[in-house]
Design an enzyme around this catalytic site. Structure first.
Site, mmCIF file in Angstrom:
data_model
loop_
_atom_site.group_PDB
_atom_site.id
_atom_site.type_symbol
_atom_site.label_atom_id
_atom_site.label_comp_id
_atom_site.label_asym_id
_atom_site.label_seq_id
_atom_site.Cartn_x
_atom_site.Cartn_y
_atom_site.Cartn_z
ATOM 1 N N PRO A 31 46.675 34.224 36.417
ATOM 2 C CA PRO A 31 47.310 33.525 35.290
ATOM 3 C C PRO A 31 47.305 34.290 33.969
ATOM 4 O O PRO A 31 47.784 33.781 32.979
ATOM 5 C CB PRO A 31 46.489 32.238 35.185
ATOM 6 C CG PRO A 31 45.132 32.614 35.708
ATOM 7 C CD PRO A 31 45.356 33.656 36.766
ATOM 8 N N GLY A 32 46.729 35.477 33.935
ATOM 9 C CA GLY A 32 46.959 36.316 32.766
ATOM 10 C C GLY A 32 45.785 36.502 31.819
ATOM 11 O O GLY A 32 45.954 37.047 30.728
ATOM 12 N N GLY A 33 44.589 36.080 32.241
ATOM 13 C CA GLY A 33 43.422 36.240 31.358
ATOM 14 C C GLY A 33 43.206 37.704 30.987
ATOM 15 O O GLY A 33 43.063 38.053 29.807
ATOM 16 N N LYS A 34 43.209 38.558 32.011
ATOM 17 C CA LYS A 34 42.949 39.978 31.723
ATOM 18 C C LYS A 34 44.136 40.586 30.985
ATOM 19 O O LYS A 34 43.967 41.427 30.100
ATOM 20 C CB LYS A 34 42.631 40.733 33.011
ATOM 21 C CG LYS A 34 41.335 40.229 33.641
ATOM 22 C CD LYS A 34 40.873 41.054 34.787
ATOM 23 C CE LYS A 34 39.720 40.354 35.493
ATOM 24 N NZ LYS A 34 40.170 39.249 36.367
ATOM 25 N N ASP A 41 56.376 41.553 44.572
ATOM 26 C CA ASP A 41 55.315 41.736 45.551
ATOM 27 C C ASP A 41 54.807 43.164 45.346
ATOM 28 O O ASP A 41 55.563 44.123 45.556
ATOM 29 C CB ASP A 41 55.876 41.542 46.966
ATOM 30 C CG ASP A 41 54.772 41.610 48.012
ATOM 31 O OD1 ASP A 41 53.783 42.330 47.787
ATOM 32 O OD2 ASP A 41 54.913 40.952 49.047
ATOM 33 N N CYS A 60 37.213 39.520 42.161
ATOM 34 C CA CYS A 60 36.131 38.608 41.755
ATOM 35 C C CYS A 60 35.350 38.221 43.012
ATOM 36 O O CYS A 60 34.932 37.082 43.180
ATOM 37 C CB CYS A 60 36.663 37.395 41.007
ATOM 38 S SG CYS A 60 37.944 36.503 41.878
HETATM 39 C C1 LIG Z 1 42.657 37.425 41.251
HETATM 40 S S1 LIG Z 1 44.238 36.809 40.823
HETATM 41 C C2 LIG Z 1 44.604 37.731 39.375
HETATM 42 C C3 LIG Z 1 43.900 37.206 38.138
HETATM 43 C C4 LIG Z 1 44.453 37.793 36.863
HETATM 44 N N1 LIG Z 1 44.429 39.236 36.840
HETATM 45 C C5 LIG Z 1 43.728 37.270 35.637
HETATM 46 O O1 LIG Z 1 42.829 37.932 35.117
HETATM 47 O O2 LIG Z 1 44.062 36.160 35.190
HETATM 48 C C6 LIG Z 1 45.276 37.538 42.007
HETATM 49 C C7 LIG Z 1 46.744 37.348 41.765
HETATM 50 O O3 LIG Z 1 47.439 38.156 42.738
HETATM 51 C C8 LIG Z 1 48.666 37.533 43.029
HETATM 52 N N2 LIG Z 1 49.160 38.127 44.287
HETATM 53 C C9 LIG Z 1 48.817 37.830 45.561
HETATM 54 N N3 LIG Z 1 49.502 38.631 46.403
HETATM 55 C C10 LIG Z 1 50.261 39.447 45.657
HETATM 56 C C11 LIG Z 1 51.198 40.484 45.949
HETATM 57 N N4 LIG Z 1 51.462 40.835 47.207
HETATM 58 N N5 LIG Z 1 51.820 41.091 44.921
HETATM 59 C C12 LIG Z 1 51.567 40.738 43.633
HETATM 60 N N6 LIG Z 1 50.703 39.753 43.301
HETATM 61 C C13 LIG Z 1 50.057 39.131 44.300
HETATM 62 C C14 LIG Z 1 48.312 36.055 43.107
HETATM 63 O O4 LIG Z 1 49.482 35.266 42.890
HETATM 64 C C15 LIG Z 1 47.288 35.924 41.968
HETATM 65 O O5 LIG Z 1 47.909 35.488 40.799
#
Ligand SMILES: C[S@@+](CC[C@H](N)C(=O)[O-])C[C@H]1O[C@@H](n2cnc3c(N)ncnc32)[C@H](O)[C@@H]1O
Length: 430
Positions: free
Chosen positions: A259-262, A305, A373
């Protein structure tokens, strides 16, 4: 007529039912709690999340009090028993109120006979008190104790005990069972002594070792954010942002951004840097857009993707990969019950595909930071070792120097989530 405290219990019970049917707790809670007052919402959340988190602790006792094995009970009845026993054992709600209100909350969903059974089991639990014998003893049988009293799946407890000392695993399990404290990452680069005074007067306390972090000690995060230019973020995630930011060069692709925290931390650490925030989920990318609007950030948003990137070459990539989330179990009460060894394996396969595709985008001399995480070595150091073995054109950044190390935040050390990150430098050609 339903009493005043029945509404939060009906909503909490609905979440338990949804989660037993495979739904995510947070999504179910968002729907079911929408109409509640903020006081009722707090109670409903405490009861639902608590009963889900401590499911195995509750079931260990319920197995003693129920004449029939739990797997033979109607799942609706079992969830009602969990909700009732949670209140009796884990809250200050008087036991008679807990039993009556629970029976009232499930009235329209179970037969009179089933209500009789729920009543009998809960009254027995109230009368006989907690029998700690059902949990075994930590030193004699740590797996049993940590999977029942600690309420974690046995297979997870076993793999953690193979890796870390018993005391560390005990603290990890306890940490997972406590709702996290609310912490903020401050987004403005500099603060004067006056600014700190103002933040402290508003109930925000500095967090040792994290110059950009504060803990909300009173009031709501929304109140806190009216005095601080900040986002809610755990110290572990914030450490990953700092780890990525160090000596960062050129445009950055945040390949799994939602959701964009980082993304917000990275954008505000260096607003002039072009930043592409990508995610496969358009719905989740909307959250990045909202966070950007709220903080005045302007990353480029791309739905893609990351295994098949829509970007050709970039100086730096952050791959914050989808993972088992074993470092953030305290935030997701149902996650521990959802995870299986098979799921872990399929996540590793996805992470491998993602790191391969991300690595191909990084220009010579550029930086790929892989992060999760998770606390599991297959998703972390083993994945990185495997990648480095396949890709001699990469090395750990700062190898041989003090800073050439992976970041590993252990949740049991500083009341935080867990996180892993590894900086991988692409060698210059020739
Ligand atoms: C651990 S979360 C990221 C958290 C984010 N970086 C933050 O700090 O808020 C992983 C993210 O990877 C996305 N995701 C899963 N498979 C993916 C793919 N093949 N390509 C791009 N994003 C993907 C998910 O939708 C999810 O939002």
């Amino acid at each position: 007529m339903a009493g005043p405290d029945v509404a939060p219990r009906i909503a909490a019970f609905g979440v338990l039912r949804d989660v037993s049917a495979g739904a995510y707790a947070d999504r179910s809670a968002a729907d079911r709690f929408e109409h509640l007052s903020s006081r009722d919402r707090r109670l409903a959340q405490r009861l639902a999340y608590g009963a889900i988190r401590l499911r195995a602790r509750l079931d260990a006792e319920l197995s003693e009090f129920s004449k029939r094995p739990l797997y033979e009970l109607d799942p609706v009845v079992l969830d009602a028993l969990r909700l009732g026993l949670y209140q009796i054992r884990e809250t200050r709600i008087p036991a008679h109120a807990a039993v009556n209100e629970t029976l009232e909350a499930v009235r329209s969903l179970v037969s009179a006979g089933a209500r009789g059974l729920i009543n009998a089991v809960l009254r027995r639990a109230e009368r006989e008190g907690r029998n700690t014998g059902v949990f075994g003893n930590l030193d004699e049988d740590p797996v049993r104790y940590l999977s029942t009293w600690g309420s974690h799946p046995e297979w997870l407890v076993r793999r953690w005990l193979d890796r870390w000392p018993l005391a560390a695993v005990q603290r990890l399990v306890e940490n997972d069972n406590r709702p996290p404290r609310v912490t903020l990452r401050l987004l403005d680069a500099r603060r004067s002594a006056d600014d700190w005074d103002r933040l402290e007067a508003a109930g925000l306390e500095r967090i040792e070792g994290h110059p950009r972090m504060v803990q909300v000690t009173s009031g709501s995060p929304r109140d806190a954010m009216s005095v601080a230019f900040a986002i809610t973020q755990d110290p572990a995630a914030s450490s990953v942002v700092d780890y990525v930011s160090e000596d960062l060069e050129g445009p950055l692709l945040d390949a799994c951004a939602a959701p964009g925290g980082k993304t917000m931390g990275l954008w505000h650490a260096s607003p002039a840097r072009p930043l592409i925030a990508a995610d496969v989920s358009v719905d989740r990318l909307v959250k990045v857009k909202e966070a950007a609007a709220a903080t005045g950030a302007a990353p480029y948003l791309v739905a893609m993707d990351a295994r098949f990137p829509a970007v050709r070459a970039v100086r730096s990539v952050l791959l914050d990969a989808p993972c088992s989330g074993t470092g953030v179990l305290r935030r997701r009460p149902d996650a521990r019950w959802r995870l299986t060894p098979d799921r872990l394996e399929s996540l590793v396969a996805l992470q491998e595909a993602l790191i391969e595709a991300s690595a191909a985008l990084v220009e010579p001399g550029g930086l790929l930071t892989y992060a999760t995480c998770s606390l599991e070595p297959e998703e972390n150091e083993q994945l990185v070792e495997g990648f480095l073995a396949r890709h001699p054109e990469y090395r750990r950044d700062g190898e041989g120097e003090a800073q050439g190390r992976d970041l590993f935040v252990k949740p049991w050390e500083h009341d935080s989530d867990g996180a892993f990150a590894s900086r991988l430098r692409r060698r210059r050609a020739g």
